[in-house]
Scaffold this motif. Structure first.
Motif, PDB file in Angstrom:
ATOM      1  N   UNK A 117     135.395 -45.595  77.297  1.00 22.45           N
ATOM      2  CA  UNK A 117     135.692 -44.878  76.065  1.00 22.45           C
ATOM      3  C   UNK A 117     134.830 -45.351  74.902  1.00 22.45           C
ATOM      4  N   UNK A 118     134.578 -46.655  74.847  1.00 23.75           N
ATOM      5  CA  UNK A 118     133.689 -47.191  73.811  1.00 23.75           C
ATOM      6  C   UNK A 118     132.300 -46.576  73.915  1.00 23.75           C
ATOM      7  N   UNK A 119     131.797 -46.461  75.128  1.00 25.52           N
ATOM      8  CA  UNK A 119     130.474 -45.870  75.335  1.00 25.52           C
ATOM      9  C   UNK A 119     130.485 -44.415  74.879  1.00 25.52           C
ATOM     10  N   UNK A 120     131.490 -43.663  75.278  1.00 22.46           N
ATOM     11  CA  UNK A 120     131.548 -42.244  74.932  1.00 22.46           C
ATOM     12  C   UNK A 120     131.712 -42.036  73.425  1.00 22.46           C
ATOM     13  N   UNK A 121     132.526 -42.858  72.782  1.00 24.64           N
ATOM     14  CA  UNK A 121     132.816 -42.663  71.357  1.00 24.64           C
ATOM     15  C   UNK A 121     131.689 -43.194  70.475  1.00 24.64           C
ATOM     16  N   UNK A 122     131.304 -44.441  70.690  1.00 24.12           N
ATOM     17  CA  UNK A 122     130.334 -45.056  69.786  1.00 24.12           C
ATOM     18  C   UNK A 122     128.904 -44.586  70.036  1.00 24.12           C
ATOM     19  N   UNK A 123     128.619 -44.048  71.214  1.00 25.25           N
ATOM     20  CA  UNK A 123     127.241 -43.608  71.488  1.00 25.25           C
ATOM     21  C   UNK A 123     126.856 -42.360  70.710  1.00 25.25           C
ATOM     22  N   UNK A 124     127.837 -41.606  70.224  1.00 24.96           N
ATOM     23  CA  UNK A 124     127.512 -40.398  69.453  1.00 24.96           C
ATOM     24  C   UNK A 124     127.937 -40.543  68.000  1.00 24.96           C
ATOM     25  N   UNK A 125     128.020 -41.795  67.534  1.00 19.30           N
ATOM     26  CA  UNK A 125     128.561 -42.034  66.190  1.00 19.30           C
ATOM     27  C   UNK A 125     127.907 -41.137  65.150  1.00 19.30           C
ATOM     28  N   UNK A 126     128.752 -40.610  64.347  1.00 21.84           N
ATOM     29  CA  UNK A 126     128.479 -39.594  63.353  1.00 21.84           C
ATOM     30  C   UNK A 126     127.932 -38.333  64.023  1.00 21.84           C
ATOM     31  N   UNK A 127     128.777 -37.727  64.848  1.00 24.39           N
ATOM     32  CA  UNK A 127     128.344 -36.478  65.472  1.00 24.39           C
ATOM     33  C   UNK A 127     128.357 -35.338  64.455  1.00 24.39           C
ATOM     34  N   UNK A 128     127.803 -34.225  64.865  1.00 32.10           N
ATOM     35  CA  UNK A 128     127.893 -33.007  64.070  1.00 32.10           C
ATOM     36  C   UNK A 128     129.352 -32.551  64.151  1.00 32.10           C
ATOM     37  N   UNK A 129     130.026 -32.456  63.015  1.00 30.93           N
ATOM     38  CA  UNK A 129     131.439 -32.087  63.000  1.00 30.93           C
ATOM     39  C   UNK A 129     131.670 -30.581  62.907  1.00 30.93           C
ATOM     40  N   UNK A 130     130.628 -29.820  62.661  1.00 31.51           N
ATOM     41  CA  UNK A 130     130.795 -28.397  62.384  1.00 31.51           C
ATOM     42  C   UNK A 130     130.363 -27.538  63.561  1.00 31.51           C
ATOM     43  N   UNK A 131     131.260 -26.682  63.974  1.00 33.66           N
ATOM     44  CA  UNK A 131     130.960 -25.719  65.030  1.00 33.66           C
ATOM     45  C   UNK A 131     130.161 -24.596  64.391  1.00 33.66           C
ATOM     46  N   UNK A 132     128.904 -24.523  64.742  1.00 35.63           N
ATOM     47  CA  UNK A 132     128.011 -23.542  64.145  1.00 35.63           C
ATOM     48  C   UNK A 132     127.453 -22.665  65.254  1.00 35.63           C
ATOM     49  N   UNK A 133     127.729 -21.399  65.186  1.00 35.46           N
ATOM     50  CA  UNK A 133     127.306 -20.470  66.232  1.00 35.46           C
ATOM     51  C   UNK A 133     125.786 -20.333  66.253  1.00 35.46           C
ATOM     52  N   UNK A 134     125.155 -20.427  65.096  1.00 37.07           N
ATOM     53  CA  UNK A 134     123.703 -20.229  65.036  1.00 37.07           C
ATOM     54  C   UNK A 134     122.929 -21.465  65.467  1.00 37.07           C
ATOM     55  N   UNK A 135     123.562 -22.628  65.438  1.00 37.31           N
ATOM     56  CA  UNK A 135     122.871 -23.859  65.811  1.00 37.31           C
ATOM     57  C   UNK A 135     123.141 -24.187  67.277  1.00 37.31           C
ATOM     58  N   UNK A 136     122.126 -24.709  67.937  1.00 40.88           N
ATOM     59  CA  UNK A 136     122.279 -25.095  69.342  1.00 40.88           C
ATOM     60  C   UNK A 136     122.780 -26.534  69.472  1.00 40.88           C
ATOM     61  N   UNK A 137     122.892 -27.253  68.339  1.00 40.27           N
ATOM     62  CA  UNK A 137     123.327 -28.648  68.384  1.00 40.27           C
ATOM     63  C   UNK A 137     124.815 -28.732  68.714  1.00 40.27           C
ATOM     64  N   UNK A 138     125.169 -29.511  69.746  1.00 37.21           N
ATOM     65  CA  UNK A 138     126.595 -29.644  70.084  1.00 37.21           C
ATOM     66  C   UNK A 138     127.350 -30.373  68.969  1.00 37.21           C
ATOM     67  N   UNK A 139     128.622 -30.101  68.887  1.00 31.90           N
ATOM     68  CA  UNK A 139     129.457 -30.675  67.843  1.00 31.90           C
ATOM     69  C   UNK A 139     130.633 -31.414  68.473  1.00 31.90           C
ATOM     70  N   UNK A 140     131.407 -32.079  67.621  1.00 28.75           N
ATOM     71  CA  UNK A 140     132.663 -32.695  68.039  1.00 28.75           C
ATOM     72  C   UNK A 140     133.637 -32.527  66.893  1.00 28.75           C
ATOM     73  N   UNK A 141     134.818 -32.012  67.187  1.00 26.56           N
ATOM     74  CA  UNK A 141     135.826 -31.790  66.158  1.00 26.56           C
ATOM     75  C   UNK A 141     136.059 -33.080  65.372  1.00 26.56           C
ATOM     76  N   UNK A 142     136.052 -32.971  64.054  1.00 27.11           N
ATOM     77  CA  UNK A 142     136.146 -34.142  63.183  1.00 27.11           C
ATOM     78  C   UNK A 142     137.461 -34.891  63.382  1.00 27.11           C
ATOM     79  N   UNK A 143     138.568 -34.178  63.438  1.00 29.79           N
ATOM     80  CA  UNK A 143     139.874 -34.825  63.606  1.00 29.79           C
ATOM     81  C   UNK A 143     139.938 -35.568  64.930  1.00 29.79           C
ATOM     82  N   UNK A 144     139.493 -34.916  65.994  1.00 27.59           N
ATOM     83  CA  UNK A 144     139.499 -35.536  67.318  1.00 27.59           C
ATOM     84  C   UNK A 144     138.621 -36.783  67.333  1.00 27.59           C
TER      85      UNK A 144
END
Length: 176
Positions: A108-135
């Motif tokens: 879990x540490x690897x999964x969580x900390x490896x993407x620290x400060x992910x893109x929080x916004x679900x953007x249909x026009x962007x191909x960048x994956x996101x992660x829900x901010x609350x989650x």
């Protein structure tokens, strides 16, 4: 001075009432239940690292099981008669569950900390994956909370050892 002097102090601590033990167990289950609920509610809300909601669900279930299993009848040692054979089975399950939890925590540490400060916004026009901010922040802070609690326990343990040593209750040879 006997090498078992600190252990004699620990053995003299009275057993808390059953109501207190139940209340502590309920409190210990609050975060795992919240982890299960958060992971289940946001199962598909983190394409950037889809294992984060799974991690929360599994760690919540495993921690709940550990809290429940540690309350089985082996907590009280019988004063006379043979020990309960169920205790060895319970000890084995507790040990396996603890090893699993440590391994899962590392993953879990690897999964969580490896993407620290992910893109929080679900953007249909962007191909960048996101992660829900609350989650993500819930997973981040519950995992970080483990480090904070472990650090506090280590610091408290060192303070207790120093106090026992300074008060003459322990010798340096007792811990070698």
């Amino acid at each position: 001075m006997s090498t078992s002097a600190p252990m004699n102090l620990v053995r003299k601590i009275p057993q808390p009432p059953t109501a207190v033990l139940v209340a502590v167990k309920v409190l210990l289950c609050i975060i795992p239940i919240a982890q299960i609920a958060m992971g289940a509610a946001h199962l598909d809300d983190c394409p950037r690292q889809h294992y984060i909601p799974v991690y929360l669900i599994v760690v919540g279930v495993a921690l709940s099981l550990l809290v429940l299993v540690t309350g089985l009848p082996c907590a009280r040692v019988p004063k006379d008669g043979p020990p309960n054979p169920f205790c060895w089975v319970s000890l084995g399950w507790n040990s396996l569950l603890a090893v699993f939890l440590v391994s899962w925590f590392v993953a879990g540490n690897v999964w969580i900390y490896s993407i620290y400060k992910p893109n929080y916004h679900k953007n249909v026009t962007s191909a960048e994956p996101y992660c829900d901010k609350t989650l993500y922040l819930f997973a981040f802070w519950t995992t970080t909370l483990v480090y904070i609690v472990v650090g506090l326990f280590v610091a408290l343990g060192l303070v207790v050892l120093v106090c026992l040593y300074m008060c003459g209750q322990a010798d340096p040879d007792d811990y070698i």
